[in-house]
Design an enzyme around this catalytic site. Sequence first.
Site, PDB file in Angstrom:
ATOM      1  N   ASP A 111      -7.102   0.197   0.418  1.00  0.00           N
ATOM      2  CA  ASP A 111      -6.075   0.670   1.335  1.00  0.00           C
ATOM      3  C   ASP A 111      -4.837   0.933   0.470  1.00  0.00           C
ATOM      4  OD1 ASP A 111      -4.725   1.363   3.657  1.00  0.00           O
ATOM      5  OD2 ASP A 111      -5.302  -0.433   4.756  1.00  0.00           O
TER       6      ASP A 111
ATOM      7  N   HIS B 279       1.055  -3.337   6.416  1.00  0.00           N
ATOM      8  CA  HIS B 279       2.138  -2.455   5.989  1.00  0.00           C
ATOM      9  C   HIS B 279       3.415  -3.271   5.774  1.00  0.00           C
ATOM     10  CE1 HIS B 279      -0.495   0.542   7.906  1.00  0.00           C
ATOM     11  NE2 HIS B 279       0.130   1.448   7.191  1.00  0.00           N
TER      12      HIS B 279
END
Length: 358
Positions: A281, A211
Amino acid sequence: MINVLNLSASQNPIDDETLKKMIGKMLIIGFEDEYIDENSKIVSLINRYELGGVILFDRFYNDKTKIKNISSAKQLKQLTLKLQSFAKKPLLISVDQEGGRVARLKPKYGFEATPSAKAVSQNDEYMSKHIYNALAKTLRQNGINCNFAPVVDLALNPNNKVIYGLNRSYGAASSEVIKYAKIFMDSLENEGVVSVLKHFPGHGSSLGDSHEGYVDISKTWSEAELEPYRELIKSSKVPMIMSAHVYNSKLDEKYPATLSYNVNTKLLRQELGFKGILVSDDLQMKAILSHYSLEEIVALSINSGVDMLLFANQLTTQDIDALVDVIFQEIKNGNIPMDRIEESNARIEQLYKTYKFK
């Protein structure tokens, strides 16, 4: 400009509108509404592009006080019913409902709590089945037909904050991970919910969080991290797998896994024999977005073997019309071959048939 007709493996003419809908089918996107109607932006996108799926979150990533898509069972059921009623084609409605710290359906919204993977692994098989049967039933009853779970990363690195630190792994031994992941998958399948193994080819030994930025696992990754995938693909029906934004020079000297043909086609499909859908993802994570342009991201991921692109719209906001146009132009320019689009669409259609989505 290359004619799309000449790119088509089937040699059938594909007009621009049809091509954009084929692109749309390959997208899973996040949106901001708790309630929707015929005038909502997400509804117009679903209809315009026949989107493959959406992903729901309870809160905004940058403002946890603000409700996004989930506030109660009654509200969620209403939202999912409306999403499906507005969709002309099957729509995957997905969440991250692993249990423990990663759960969008929380007790404070009136849902039953699900233990973390680590906690589940401390139970016997009977109790684990009970836990996951209850979760799968809750998902189905509330209109969720795709769960981004189970995690099959091995708990190899105590300093790993995103897997080990959040108790998202069933353990360090692949046999334990395989056992509990299979229980979870069976429970989901029994309720008609698609399971998604993650994060291929293994995130359990990493130190970083994709992230936040680039994650290099070249020195920490081991072949053992492939074992859950190898065994589950061999012994089970694995409908979907999620790629990880991790870089591993042992597998690809240039690209992170999500963008790597070596990882996604040579390793996952050719060596491990995976025939289902590979979903990325979130492509808005800094591990990807900070290093590649949107054109590079879509072309590299699709060409690597990714079938569905996840743009969660949590970390940043991506205009979906612009996204479709970028992919459309990359196909027209010959940077993405038409047979990859057709191949991914065929896999998605097969999933719809398998799960009897209408």
